[in-house]
Enzyme design. Structure first.
Site, PDB file in Angstrom:
ATOM      1  CB  ALA A 161      -1.028  -0.092   1.093  1.00  0.00           C
ATOM      2  N   GLY A 191       0.158   1.491  -3.253  1.00  0.00           N
ATOM      3  CA  GLY A 191      -0.073   0.494  -4.491  1.00  0.00           C
ATOM      4  C   GLY A 191       0.759   1.443  -5.804  1.00  0.00           C
ATOM      5  N   GLY A 192       1.445   2.196  -5.504  1.00  0.00           N
ATOM      6  CA  GLY A 192       2.203   2.856  -6.626  1.00  0.00           C
ATOM      7  C   GLY A 192       3.106   2.053  -7.420  1.00  0.00           C
ATOM      8  CD  GLU A 239      -0.122  -2.031   3.856  1.00  0.00           C
ATOM      9  OE1 GLU A 239       0.990  -1.862   3.313  1.00  0.00           O
ATOM     10  OE2 GLU A 239      -0.113  -1.973   5.048  1.00  0.00           O
ATOM     11  CG  ASP A 257       3.810  -8.813   9.675  1.00  0.00           C
ATOM     12  OD1 ASP A 257       4.750  -9.004   9.142  1.00  0.00           O
ATOM     13  OD2 ASP A 257       3.542  -8.261  10.711  1.00  0.00           O
ATOM     14  CB  CYS A 315      11.459   6.240   0.451  1.00  0.00           C
ATOM     15  SG  CYS A 315      10.411   5.901   1.883  1.00  0.00           S
TER      16      CYS A 315
HETATM   17  N1  SAM Z   1       5.281  -0.179  -1.997  1.00  0.00           N
HETATM   18  C1  SAM Z   1       4.086   0.878  -1.620  1.00  0.00           C
HETATM   19  C2  SAM Z   1       4.091   1.838  -2.787  1.00  0.00           C
HETATM   20  O1  SAM Z   1       4.611   1.891  -3.847  1.00  0.00           O
HETATM   21  O2  SAM Z   1       2.884   2.531  -2.679  1.00  0.00           O
HETATM   22  C3  SAM Z   1       4.836   1.692  -0.357  1.00  0.00           C
HETATM   23  C4  SAM Z   1       4.991   0.948   0.672  1.00  0.00           C
HETATM   24  S1  SAM Z   1       5.287   1.825   2.068  1.00  0.00           S
HETATM   25  C5  SAM Z   1       7.165   2.184   2.091  1.00  0.00           C
HETATM   26  C6  SAM Z   1       5.376   0.461   3.330  1.00  0.00           C
HETATM   27  C7  SAM Z   1       4.174  -0.277   3.578  1.00  0.00           C
HETATM   28  O3  SAM Z   1       4.572  -1.310   4.176  1.00  0.00           O
HETATM   29  C8  SAM Z   1       3.163   0.642   4.412  1.00  0.00           C
HETATM   30  O4  SAM Z   1       1.888   0.500   3.905  1.00  0.00           O
HETATM   31  C9  SAM Z   1       2.853  -0.056   5.729  1.00  0.00           C
HETATM   32  O5  SAM Z   1       1.760  -0.348   6.191  1.00  0.00           O
HETATM   33  C10 SAM Z   1       3.401  -1.677   5.208  1.00  0.00           C
HETATM   34  N2  SAM Z   1       4.167  -2.504   6.377  1.00  0.00           N
HETATM   35  C11 SAM Z   1       4.385  -2.030   7.720  1.00  0.00           C
HETATM   36  N3  SAM Z   1       4.844  -3.187   8.161  1.00  0.00           N
HETATM   37  C12 SAM Z   1       4.651  -4.225   7.341  1.00  0.00           C
HETATM   38  C13 SAM Z   1       4.749  -5.777   7.603  1.00  0.00           C
HETATM   39  N4  SAM Z   1       5.446  -6.310   8.770  1.00  0.00           N
HETATM   40  N5  SAM Z   1       4.559  -6.506   6.505  1.00  0.00           N
HETATM   41  C14 SAM Z   1       4.203  -5.860   5.311  1.00  0.00           C
HETATM   42  N6  SAM Z   1       3.962  -4.547   5.224  1.00  0.00           N
HETATM   43  C15 SAM Z   1       4.064  -3.704   6.117  1.00  0.00           C
END
Ligand code: SAM
Length: 324
Positions: free
Chosen positions: A132, A134-135, A154, A181, A252
């Site tokens: 999320a 989702g980009g 997610e 997770d 990032c």
């Molecule tokens: N890839 C996404 C995009 O391009 O739009 C952005 C991802 S953002 C950097 C990181 C995401 O990892 C967040 O949505 C967060 O809720 C999720 N997250 C946090 N802990 C996590 C876990 N244990 N397993 C998977 N996702 C996790």
């Protein structure tokens, strides 16, 4: 910590420990200040034309031009544009074209690099471990022309709703969303995927120009927490791959604790992973190989970074690995 570093931190409003680390990363005081100055500059928003719905991107630029937007093509991504001029109204997130899924909107262009570098195809079964909003999931679906399979994970209930909206809005059909997770993925999907994207949750130390609150938000304890979680996610991502599968790790963040040190520690545990030389669409800066006396695993040398003062985009880390 020197008085010079303390002074710089105060001038730009950072926690001093952060600026002290930037000197360890860049090894040059003047360059640290250049980077801090670049973090003060606003980035141009970026629009990715959604070829799943609109094969002719010129139609999008013309339609947005009629609304008063001026778009400039990003030379290394033919479907993406920097927005160089915006009208007072409508906003980029409220046009008819946006709401009907003709484009995805980013706050900077660095997010385009990981999907392009991973190169998913219609032959692939891809897992996106932290998907999320989702980009990158929707960009991969576009590169795969809505064929093959993406499993997008997610764990956050609110964020998975945003992911679902984006996937539906953009007409993505090759993607299954699962509330899970990422640290559990290899229990459910062991040796399953041909490609994995791990856009790991991080401190966001590379997107300070987008969210200046990050100058003071992260404590050293937070950094350690992220580091441990990132290693667990990476171990799981590797175990969910089939032999010969590829994984792209990205954040990032410019923090070595979330990047080179994560890779180094996980790679040292295993001899079944190679780091692949990057063929990224932009020329990347080298990784940090020596950090406060820690020598990073030599395989990490092939990973790369973007910096705001060099690339005029967010600070990202990118590393492509292959399971033997
Ligand atoms: N890839 C996404 C995009 O391009 O739009 C952005 C991802 S953002 C950097 C990181 C995401 O990892 C967040 O949505 C967060 O809720 C999720 N997250 C946090 N802990 C996590 C876990 N244990 N397993 C998977 N996702 C996790």
């Amino acid at each position: 910590m020197s008085e010079e570093v303390r002074g710089l931190a105060e001038r730009y409003g950072y926690r001093p420990y952060m600026v002290s680390r930037y000197l360890e990363i860049l090894k040059d005081f003047r360059e640290v200040e250049e980077m801090l100055r670049a973090f003060e500059k606003r980035l141009r928003p970026v629009v990715r034309c959604n070829t799943l719905k609109l094969p002719n991107c010129q139609e999008l630029t013309e339609r947005l031009a009629r609304l008063g937007f001026l778009l400039r093509n990003i030379e290394w991504c033919s479907e993406a544009y920097e927005v160089v001029k915006e009208p007072e109204k409508p906003s980029l997130g409220s046009t008819h074209e946006y709401l009907t899924g003709l484009y995805y909107l980013y706050r900077g262009k660095a997010s385009l690099i990981p999907p392009i570098t991973l190169e998913p195809t219609k032959e692939d079964d891809v897992v996106d471990l932290a998907a999320a909003p989702g980009g990158k999931t929707t960009h991969m679906a576009q590169i795969m022309r809505n064929e093959g399979l993406i499993v997008a994970l997610e764990p956050n209930k609110e964020r998975i709703k945003i992911l679902r909206n984006n996937v539906e809005r953009l007409g993505v059909k090759n993607t299954v969303l699962i509330k899970l997770d990422g640290r559990e993925v290899s229990k459910v999907f062991k040796n399953t995927f041909t490609k994995a994207l791990l856009d790991a949750p991080c401190t966001g130390e590379g997107i300070i120009m987008i969210d200046p609150a990050r100058k003071t938000k992260t404590s050293l304890e937070d950094l350690v927490r992220h580091h441990e979680k990132q290693k667990e996610l990476l171990r799981n991502a590797l175990d969910s791959l089939k032999s010969g599968g590829r994984i792209l790790y990205t954040t990032c963040s410019i923090a070595p604790e979330e990047n080179e040190l994560v890779l180094s520690e996980v790679l040292k545990e295993r001899d079944d992973v190679d780091v692949v030389s990057l063929e990224a669409p932009v020329r990347l800066a080298p990784p940090v190989m020596d950090y406060y006396g820690i020598h990073v695993d030599d395989r990490v040398r092939r990973c790369g970074r973007t910096y705001p003062h060099i690339h005029e985009m967010e600070g990202f880390f990118i590393c492509l690995m292959k399971l033997k």
